[in-house]
Design an enzyme around this catalytic site. Structure first.
Site: not given
Length: 198
Positions: A122-123
């Protein structure tokens, strides 16, 4: 009358700890378990450098971590690429966020996982606070970190950068089989002997 102190001396556990540390060093095995922090990064870096100085034989690194501090993950990632000894990276339990980033430090051919491992990409996230100008600075840094993480994932999996940026927009969980298909992992293994068969 004084009550006798029944607390065992701290040295009672030290011989066992020293024995396990020595065994791990001799077997050239390093564990990265738990949250990634600056303290963990310093400890892992010290051990990797010591193992590298000791021999050019492969080092086996087992990872089970939810991730943690991104820059601490960066430090481990860079040290793994810096040392000369080849590293076999083995995921177990779960490998998430910053832990996935350090997992990707070695070539795909030497990235493995055990059957029940789950991966999370994920970011980066941040807890921006303070004056508006500081929040704007933090937001720009998070965007830069997101692009850097996406480039690493793209480089190490062979996925197009545009696809990776979409994939990390939200939490993306992958099973062991899905991680192989995505390119995070080369092969699912069940036994240590399979590392030497590669």
């Amino acid at each position: 009358m004084d009550t006798p102190d029944t607390t065992p001396p701290s040295s009672a556990t030290e011989p066992r700890t020293s024995y396990l540390e020595e065994k791990a060093f001799k077997s050239r095995t390093l564990l990265i378990f738990g949250t990634v922090t600056d303290v963990m990064a310093a400890d892992v870096a010290r051990r990797l450098i010591a193992l590298d100085a000791d021999s050019a034989d492969p080092i086996d690194v087992l990872v089970s971590s939810p991730g943690g501090h991104l820059e601490s993950g960066d430090a481990i990632h860079d040290i793994l690429r810096f040392i000369a000894a080849p590293v076999h990276m083995v995921g177990t339990g779960w490998v998430g966020s910053a832990a996935t980033h350090l997992f990707l430090a070695v070539p795909r051919a030497r990235r493995y996982c055990l059957p029940n491992t789950r991966f999370l990409i994920h970011q980066p996230s941040g807890g921006a606070g303070g004056p508006a100008s500081d929040i704007a600075i933090q937001a720009r840094e998070i965007v830069k970190a997101r692009e850097r993480i996406a480039r690493t994932i793209a480089r190490e999996t062979g996925k197009p950068l545009e696809d990776v940026l979409v994939d990390i927009e939200r939490d993306r969980w992958l099973s062991a089989e899905e991680a192989v298909e995505y390119g995070l992992v080369s092969r699912i293994i069940e036994r240590k002997t399979e590392l030497r068969e590669a």
